[in-house]
Design a protein around this motif. Structure first.
Motif: not given
Length: 423
Positions: A381-382, A121, A378-379, A386, A116-118, A113-114
């Motif tokens: 949400k990005y 971003y 996560e994707t 973001r 993917t998020r990072n 998860r982290e």
């Protein structure tokens, strides 16, 4: 016992390829068949096609249905790999499946998860500099970075594009359905390149020349022994190692579908921003609604009764994956995109089956399904929270007659900017 209605023809493989995801629905409607009909395909083999929740329960019952040896050899050679876990059964399958499932720890999934998020971003600045971004293509590169990093595989930055391209070629080979399709040789060569690269890392790990972190797929696969105490053959080990992250890279289809859904249902994008649970429901509905795996083969282990019809032992059976998830007896208003249907969903392993059904440990349900959901959450949400972006005029058609399914344009965005509240 009733007579199973038939789609006549000596070999309907070409018809299947032309009608794609709609073939089974078209034949059921034309024949007036309810959840079961017979056809001939893959060289004229007799095939019984079933769909629906009860069909999934039958298909994923290990006492009634055999999966080993039923996948077309050309598809095994390109998509899954010779000797891959998908081609095994019984004790061997359970033993190797346990290895896959051992990677699904809470910490490993949180790490994914982290990652993917990072990674998304950190990719923002690059996308801001691009005139247009093809999400299908961009996401396969990012997912290759995420998948290989999570697996502990060494993937130099300069090789990522080539690895992503080869993985996409392999995944796209599903369109051949085991036939001698035009890109078969290209797909075989792509697989060989990736297998060579991964086998070298398996060997180097065993020799103590590279040191992947304990708990990663590369470390665990390189050091694994079967129930007889034997290490896995290095080539086979490379094939199964690839199968820990190849399904993650195939998620690029779901990513482009997800952005299409947000574009066509803008209220969903707003709900992702404000409701912590909505990204999960949205991701599940994307997986249900859009075309991914069309159908999967098996074989009757014994004489079977289904819906008042007899399926004889050794008969080839196909479960209609897409049709099951668009069956109004399984999902209410199945042709409506409605994420809220998963708010009270009971988590049945036999209705939402885009990556297989049944039990994760003993059946052929994809071990990476939890990972798919995490990456999709996560994707989405990005892209919802973001960044901001524009969607230019393009062909957003999803052709259900084409396997595998795509957004025809790949889903193109432009004018990407980081979404920062400066007030």
């Amino acid at each position: 016992m009733g007579t199973i209605k038939k789609d006549k023809g000596l070999d309907n493989t070409l018809k299947v390829m032309k009608q794609g995801y709609l073939y089974t629905a078209n034949q059921r409607q034309r024949l007036g068949a309810d959840n079961i009909f017979e056809t001939r395909a893959l060289g004229g083999k007799r095939v019984v096609v079933i769909n629906g929740k009860e069909a999934a329960e039958l298909f994923y019952d290990n006492d009634k249905t055999e999966r080993s040896g039923t996948l077309p050899k050309r598809l095994v050679n390109t998509l899954f790999g010779k000797g891959a876990i998908h081609t095994t059964t019984g004790k061997k399958h359970i033993d190797r499946k346990a290895l896959f499932m051992s990677l699904m720890t809470e910490n490993n999934l949180q790490h994914l998860r982290e990652l993917t998020r990072n990674h998304w971003y950190m990719n923002t600045h690059k996308m801001e500099q691009m005139d247009q971004i093809n999400i299908y293509r961009e996401s396969i590169v990012q997912l290759t970075k995420i998948g290989t990093k999570w697996a502990g595989v060494q993937a130099p930055e300069e090789k990522i594009e080539d690895i992503a391209t080869d993985m996409d070629i392999m995944i796209d080979s599903f369109k051949g359905l085991g036939s001698a399709f035009k890109g078969y040789k290209e797909s075989v060569n792509a697989r060989k390149r990736v297998e060579d690269w991964l086998e070298e890392q398996i060997i180097e790990t065993r020799k103590g020349k590279i040191f992947p972190p304990e708990g990663t797929a590369l470390y665990e696969f390189a050091h694994w022994e079967d129930y007889q105490g034997n290490p896995m053959d290095s080539r086979l080990c490379a094939i199964d190692l690839m199968n820990t992250f190849r399904p993650l890279i195939a998620i690029n289809r779901f990513v482009s579908f997800g952005l299409l859904a947000m574009h066509e249902h803008p209220i969903s994008k707003e709900k992702i921003k404000t409701d912590d649970d909505y990204a999960y429901m949205f991701s599940q509905e994307v997986r249900r609604f859009y075309p991914f795996v069309p159908f999967l083969p098996g074989k009757a282990k014994t004489d079977i009764e289904f819906k008042g019809h007899k399926i004889e032992k050794d008969t080839m059976m196909v479960i209609d994956i897409y049709g099951t998830m668009h069956d109004e007896k399984v999902f209410e208003n199945p042709d409506e995109f409605y994420p809220e249907r998963f708010k009270e969903w009971d988590g049945s392993p036999f209705d939402l089956i885009p990556q297989g059904g049944g039990d994760y440990y003993t059946n052929h349900r994809c071990a990476g399904e939890w990972m798919t959901i995490i990456i999709m959450e996560e994707t989405m949400k990005y892209f919802a929270e973001r960044i901001t972006y524009d969607v230019p005029e393009q062909d957003l058609t999803v052709d259900l007659n084409s396997i595998p399914g795509y957004v025809n344009s790949g889903f193109i965005i432009e004018n990407v900017q980081e979404n920062i509240d400066r007030k």
